[in-house]
Scaffold this motif. Structure first.
Motif: not given
Length: 186
Positions: A37-38, A42-44, A51-53, A55-59
């Motif tokens: 679920x997008x 994290x909204x931020x 792209x280094x966050x 959660x984004x790396x994991x996705x």
């Protein structure tokens, strides 16, 4: 298989419930489905294009290691959700390379029926998707949720959805067979 991505902002929307319903159908056909679920990212990170966050790396890593992806979105203003756009923008340029994709959309009017082909499909293609199977648009009125959370799809819509999900499953099975055959030939 891989993720079933819900691109809408609500956990209880018709789109979310439809995806979870289709997850069960795909699982029954032998595919591993990982709900994503997008709205839980994290909204931020999404809005700041981080792209280094983690959660984004994991996705992005999840997308990299799968064969197929189901992408579901509500249609707003004749296009897929901005939330989904935020995630797709943060994937690597060819983050869907080699993947089989099933695009699904829900909306309130048939005026939005072309959103998959004219808005979503070009973005998926630009991200390198190998095979985007025939998607499906379902009217909100064709999906009802009972007081107990049971999802019901009208007969015509249910038959069409079953057909596109089965075609997606067949495409995944064919891809797996081709990859296995190529590995044996090497």
């Amino acid at each position: 298989m891989g993720p079933a991505v819900h691109g809408g902002p609500s956990a209880t929307s018709r789109t979310a419930r439809l995806l979870r319903h289709l997850d069960r159908r795909l699982a029954a056909q032998g595919h591993e489905v990982i709900p994503l679920d997008v709205r839980t990212l994290p909204a931020e990170a999404l809005l700041g294009a981080d792209v280094r966050h983690p959660a984004i790396v994991e996705a992005a890593q999840l997308f990299a290691r799968v064969d197929g992806v189901v992408i579901g979105t509500p249609v707003y203003k004749a296009a897929y959700s901005g939330l989904l756009k935020s995630l797709l923008d943060l994937l690597p340029r060819y983050g869907l390379a080699g993947k089989t994709i099933l695009p699904l959309a829900t909306g309130g009017t048939t005026a939005h029926v072309l959103a998959i082909d004219y808005a979503l499909r070009p973005v998926l293609s630009s991200r390198g998707a190998a095979h985007i199977v025939q998607g499906w648009f379902t009217l909100d009125k064709d999906i009802t949720v009972g007081d107990d959370g049971t999802l019901t799809v009208t007969q015509g819509a249910a038959e069409a959805l079953a057909q596109v999900v089965d075609q997606f499953s067949d495409a995944l099975d064919s891809r797996t067979s081709l990859v296995a055959a190529a590995g044996q030939a090497a």
